[in-house]
Design a protein around this motif. Structure first.
Motif, mmCIF file in Angstrom:
data_model
loop_
_atom_site.group_PDB
_atom_site.id
_atom_site.type_symbol
_atom_site.label_atom_id
_atom_site.label_comp_id
_atom_site.label_asym_id
_atom_site.label_seq_id
_atom_site.Cartn_x
_atom_site.Cartn_y
_atom_site.Cartn_z
ATOM 1 N N VAL A 181 0.825 -1.203 0.000
ATOM 2 C CA VAL A 181 0.000 0.000 0.000
ATOM 3 C C VAL A 181 0.865 1.262 0.000
ATOM 4 O O VAL A 181 0.551 2.242 -0.674
ATOM 5 N N ALA A 182 1.986 1.241 0.749
ATOM 6 C CA ALA A 182 2.872 2.406 0.835
ATOM 7 C C ALA A 182 4.156 2.131 0.067
ATOM 8 O O ALA A 182 4.534 0.974 -0.176
ATOM 9 N N SER A 183 4.853 3.227 -0.300
ATOM 10 C CA SER A 183 6.062 3.109 -1.102
ATOM 11 C C SER A 183 7.311 3.019 -0.221
ATOM 12 O O SER A 183 7.280 3.324 0.969
ATOM 13 N N GLU A 184 8.404 2.572 -0.880
ATOM 14 C CA GLU A 184 9.685 2.521 -0.175
ATOM 15 C C GLU A 184 10.135 3.920 0.217
ATOM 16 O O GLU A 184 10.794 4.104 1.250
ATOM 17 N N GLN A 185 9.784 4.900 -0.607
ATOM 18 C CA GLN A 185 10.127 6.285 -0.277
ATOM 19 C C GLN A 185 9.511 6.703 1.052
ATOM 20 O O GLN A 185 10.154 7.318 1.887
ATOM 21 N N THR A 186 8.270 6.349 1.276
ATOM 22 C CA THR A 186 7.595 6.672 2.535
ATOM 23 C C THR A 186 8.263 5.967 3.703
ATOM 24 O O THR A 186 8.435 6.540 4.789
ATOM 25 N N ARG A 187 8.676 4.708 3.501
ATOM 26 C CA ARG A 187 9.337 3.965 4.577
ATOM 27 C C ARG A 187 10.662 4.639 4.958
ATOM 28 O O ARG A 187 10.956 4.799 6.149
ATOM 29 N N ILE A 188 11.450 5.019 3.959
ATOM 30 C CA ILE A 188 12.735 5.671 4.253
ATOM 31 C C ILE A 188 12.512 6.980 5.007
ATOM 32 O O ILE A 188 13.228 7.293 5.961
ATOM 33 N N ARG A 189 11.507 7.734 4.563
ATOM 34 C CA ARG A 189 11.230 8.998 5.225
ATOM 35 C C ARG A 189 10.867 8.772 6.694
ATOM 36 O O ARG A 189 11.347 9.471 7.585
ATOM 37 N N GLU A 190 10.027 7.779 6.971
ATOM 38 C CA GLU A 190 9.599 7.527 8.343
ATOM 39 C C GLU A 190 10.714 6.904 9.188
ATOM 40 O O GLU A 190 10.775 7.124 10.403
#
Length: 500
Positions: free
Chosen positions: A428-437
């Motif tokens: 559902v979420a992108s790897e970009q969002t994971r790195i940011r968090e």
């Protein structure tokens, strides 16, 4: 003047001239490169010698113990205290009477013969006579005691005693400063050990994501605006990582310097849990203020300086009085023409330097002016101490609330990261969002650690403002690190620090 005497006079004059000429030709002499290298090597070898090796994880109180045992700034203050004690002993010796022994041999190449002449008739003796041998030994041992010098020496010794007490207060001040700095550096270094590995992993993941984004943009698989926006965010994350890593890494170097550990040495820290409930200030503000006015080294130092100045007024008064001295001595002279070749001499002398009488008003005025300055300094120091006590307590309360907020933020961020991880796994979420968090979570952890380190510093600053020593019993640098650590741990546990 005979030729022989003339030659001797010229020889003496030439010798004196050469001596004066040699003295006038002395010039500064720089250390050679070899001397500088040897001097530097000596200091490098001695700066950390004779220290207990680090064998395990260092706790907060181990770090404090090592700082008290090996910190060079603290050692300088200890040496200053010892120097003040030696000066006190030296001043005390000045009160003793003088016992001077003299001895000497004198000879000449002919007899000290002379003619004599009658006073009224002016008749000169036919043959010269002498009453001294050509060579003789003379010596004496004389005891003398100057009453005025004794009184002045007594006052100077009292002043030296106060100077020794001032050195002790300065030593107490540097101890509090070192312990306060160690507490702050320790908790920041703990943050470094706890978080740097996470930063290292995140930096590599960020670099891989940045390289992948560049490949996608080059292949034309995404819009330039979206790709560059993503890359900008990744570069910004890298920049934050570098900044935070730099701040955390220097804290461990600062802690090593406080413990007098060579820069670059490897050592590990005990990683305690961070619980805000472990810190509690038990005394009230009024109680702390009363203790501070009794224990702060700065106020005690001004008090001792006032005592020194009062004694200076007494010294100025003594100096204008007539001075009396008594003396007695044993004398020996090997001159055979003396009827008594050994005898006892004794007597008394009185002297008065009248110029001191005229300078007394000026000295008295200077002493009175200094007393007024010291009195105002004491008042200013009192106000500063009162302010510091209340400011340190207010700062502690504020930083306690800030640490609570940082802890709450960190907990919320961790829960959010867990949700994002689950969303990424579900697609559902992108790897970009994971790195940011992940970056936000690490930043939140750093902010909590920094807030907790600041709180620990504020806790120590409260007791530094009070003037309490970091230990409740007498300690010695001859004690082992573990023994010092145990004393420090007990003291701070009793004060409300129970994090270990």
């Amino acid at each position: 003047m005979t030729p022989k005497v003339h030659r001797i006079s010229h020889g003496i004059a030439a010798t004196l001239a050469l001596s004066l000429l040699a003295g006038c030709q002395i010039a500064p002499k720089q250390m050679t490169d070899l001397e500088i290298a040897a001097y530097s090597e000596d200091k490098l070898a001695r700066v950390t010698q004779d220290q207990e090796p680090i064998t395990g994880q260092i706790t907060l109180y181990d770090a404090m113990a090592r700082a008290l045992k090996y910190n060079l700034d603290y050692k300088v203050e200890i040496m200053n205290r010892q120097l003040a004690n030696k000066n006190l002993r030296l001043k005390s010796y000045a009160m003793l009477p003088k016992v001077v022994a003299n001895g000497g041999w004198a000879d000449r190449d002919n007899s000290a013969a002379s003619y004599s002449q009658t006073l009224f008739a002016g008749v000169r003796s036919v043959d010269p006579t002498f009453s001294k041998e050509q060579g003789k030994f003379a010596g004496d041992v004389t005891f003398s005691w100057h009453i005025l010098d004794f009184g002045l020496s007594y006052i100077r010794a009292q002043q030296a005693a106060d100077e020794a007490l001032i050195a002790e207060e300065r030593k107490r001040k540097i101890i509090n400063k070192i312990v306060e700095d160690v507490r702050t550096a320790y908790w920041r270094a703990v943050s470094a050990d706890r978080l740097l590995e996470g930063f290292h992993k995140l930096r590599h993941r960020t670099e891989r994501a940045l390289a992948q984004s560049k490949r996608i943009l080059k292949a034309g698989q995404t819009s330039p605006v979206s790709a560059l926006t993503y890359q900008r965010e990744l570069v910004d994350i890298k920049r934050q990582i570098h900044r935070l890593e730099r701040e955390l890494k220097t804290s461990k170097i600062q802690l090593a310097a406080l413990m007098n550990v060579s820069p670059g040495s490897k050592y590990s820290l005990h990683i305690p849990k961070r619980r805000l409930t472990d810190l509690a200030i038990k005394a009230s503000g009024d109680e702390m203020l009363r203790v501070a006015l009794e224990k702060r080294p700065e106020l005690r130092e001004v008090g001792y300086q006032e005592r020194i100045n009062v004694k200076e007024a007494k010294a100025a008064l003594l100096e204008i009085l007539p001075g009396a001295s008594v003396y007695a001595g044993l004398n020996l002279d090997t001159n055979d023409f003396l009827f008594n070749s050994n005898w006892v001499s004794y007597g008394a002398k009185v002297g008065w330097n009248l110029m001191k009488v005229f300078t007394y008003p000026a000295r008295k005025g200077a002493v009175d002016a200094k007393q007024e300055v010291l009195d105002q300094r004491a008042l200013a120091t009192t106000m500063a101490i009162m302010t510091q006590v209340y400011v340190s307590r207010a700062r502690y309360k504020y930083l306690y609330q800030s640490a609570q907020t940082a802890a709450e933020y960190y907990q919320v961020q961790r829960k959010l990261k867990a949700q994002i991880d689950a969303s990424v796994r579900a697609g559902v979420a992108s790897e970009q969002t994971r790195i940011r968090e992940e970056m936000n979570t690490l930043v939140a952890a750093v902010q909590f650690d920094v807030a907790y380190a600041d709180l620990q510093n504020a806790f120590a600053a409260v007791y530094a403002a009070v003037g309490s020593d970091p230990y409740d019993q007498n300690i010695s640098t001859d004690m082992s690190v573990s023994e010092l650590s145990a004393v420090l741990k007990k003291t701070w546990r009793d004060r409300g620090d129970s994090h270990l």
